[in-house]
Design an enzyme around this catalytic site. Structure first.
Site, PDB file in Angstrom:
ATOM      1  NE  ARG A 114     -69.790 -44.086   7.848  1.00  0.00           N
ATOM      2  CZ  ARG A 114     -70.067 -44.051   8.750  1.00  0.00           C
ATOM      3  NH1 ARG A 114     -70.069 -45.269   8.774  1.00  0.00           N
ATOM      4  NH2 ARG A 114     -69.694 -43.153  10.046  1.00  0.00           N
ATOM      5  CG  HIS A 142     -67.326 -38.720  10.625  1.00  0.00           C
ATOM      6  ND1 HIS A 142     -67.931 -38.280   9.680  1.00  0.00           N
ATOM      7  CD2 HIS A 142     -66.320 -39.492  11.150  1.00  0.00           C
ATOM      8  CE1 HIS A 142     -69.174 -39.780  10.507  1.00  0.00           C
ATOM      9  NE2 HIS A 142     -68.089 -40.097  11.079  1.00  0.00           N
ATOM     10  CD  GLN A 145     -67.829 -38.436  15.571  1.00  0.00           C
ATOM     11  OE1 GLN A 145     -68.324 -39.259  15.051  1.00  0.00           O
ATOM     12  NE2 GLN A 145     -68.274 -37.883  17.015  1.00  0.00           N
ATOM     13  CG  ASP A 236     -61.089 -42.509  15.299  1.00  0.00           C
ATOM     14  OD1 ASP A 236     -62.523 -43.665  15.149  1.00  0.00           O
ATOM     15  OD2 ASP A 236     -60.757 -42.364  14.062  1.00  0.00           O
ATOM     16  CB  CYS A 276     -65.491 -40.400  15.849  1.00  0.00           C
ATOM     17  SG  CYS A 276     -64.602 -41.703  15.749  1.00  0.00           S
ATOM     18  NE  ARG A 304     -72.950 -37.588  14.256  1.00  0.00           N
ATOM     19  CZ  ARG A 304     -71.654 -39.203  13.415  1.00  0.00           C
ATOM     20  NH1 ARG A 304     -71.334 -39.575  14.185  1.00  0.00           N
ATOM     21  NH2 ARG A 304     -72.120 -39.468  12.618  1.00  0.00           N
TER      22      ARG A 304
END
Ligand code: CP
Length: 317
Positions: A114, A142, A145, A236, A276, A304
């Site tokens: 990340r 991402h 996700q 988001d 998310c 996930r």
């Protein structure tokens, strides 16, 4: 002389949803659904030893609850082990990033990273031909996700072909990967954002290049137009990690884009709500919608795990 077929393409890295073919994306979701069903078998699951003897390094330059936890559990449930690296190794100060990657490939099979810049993940991936690099979020994308999101959509809506998803808010990394995956699976994706906060033009072009017949991406500035009649509404946070200094300005700019009961009222009566996480109740989503029966946010969080298990097996096993 016999004609020798070309070797099957071996995918090394997962930096973007666009790294996958349409067929691979569908196969990954099928595999994730099967692994989800088999999880109850524990160590007797057919995939329980898929990463036996393998180590996977985890390097996070930004905070994470879901991504870090689900990768750690996924690797262990597949029989592998983890190596946690301090974030400073991604700064390239002590030694060049290329050398970090060339060291890691001698010890571990994969690096889950990340980081801020997508190019950093790409540099690590191209420096080490034996190291599988997985993007666990960059400022631009991402993709892990998005795998969980489209599995959740498939569970709730069945076939995604011709179904419509509205993403309301900032055209950020989550929006980018979600739109790529949903369009590749045949959905019509509406993105409703304030002017200058929509998906970047290169992302829109990239999606156009992978859009199958009947699918598509449409950009809106009016959130009501964007959600009209859709099957799913996604949002988001308005301020992503690293943008904290802009948060007051963004709160003002995005105020009309809150997903609340009024806005959900314009979607299909059966529409689901997606996020998310982490969520800021009272900003991008009202507490009422977040806690409503239409909210599938914890299904997304659970998925996930299953999608990342499928991804690790696809890349490594
Ligand atoms: N959605 C998500 O990536 O969560 P984390 O930031 O907690 O990993």
């Amino acid at each position: 002389m016999d004609i020798v077929p070309p070797p099957a393409r071996v995918r090394k890295d997962f930096l973007s949803i666009l790294d996958l073919s349409h067929a691979e994306l569908g196969q990954l979701l099928d595999s994730a659904a099967a692994m989800k069903a088999e999880r109850a078998l524990g160590t007797r699951a057919p995939t329980a030893g898929a990463l036996a003897g393998m180590h996977v390094a985890l390097l996070f330059e930004k905070p994470s609850l879901r991504t870090r936890s689900t990768f750690e559990v996924a690797i262990r449930e597949l029989g592998g082990d983890t190596l946690h690296l301090p974030a400073e190794f991604a700064e390239g100060q002590r030694e060049p990033l290329e050398d970090v990657a060339r060291n890691l490939e001698r010890w571990v099979r994969a690096l889950v990273i990340r980081t801020y810049s997508q190019s950093k993940a790409a540099t690590l991936a191209s420096a080490a031909p034996r190291l599988h690099v997985i993007n666990a979020l960059s400022d631009e994308e991402h993709p892990c996700q998005a795998l969980a999101d489209v599995l959740t959509l498939r569970e709730r809506l069945g076939s995604l072909r011709g179904r419509t998803l509205a993403y309301i808010g900032d055209g950020n990394n989550v929006a980018t990967s979600l739109a790529q995956a949903a369009v590749m699976l045949g959905m019509v994706v509406h993105v409703g954002s304030p002017e200058n906060y929509s998906l970047p033009p290169d992302v829109v072009e990239g999606i156009a290049a992978v859009t199958p017949p009947g699918a598509g991406l449409k950009l809106f500035t009016d959130p009501v137009e964007a959600v009209a009649g859709v099957d799913a509404v996604y949002t988001d946070v308005w301020t992503s990690m690293g943008q904290e200094r802009e948060s007051d300005k963004r709160r003002r700019i995005f105020a009309e884009y809150q997903v609340n009961a009024d806005l959900m009222g314009f979607a299909s009566p059966q529409a689901i709500f997606m996020h998310c996480l982490p969520a800021h109740r009272g900003e991008e989503v009202s507490a009422e919608v977040f806690e409503s029966p239409s909210s599938v946010v914890f299904d997304q969080a659970e998925n996930r795990l299953h999608t990342q298990k499928a991804l690790l097996r696809h890349l490594l096993a």
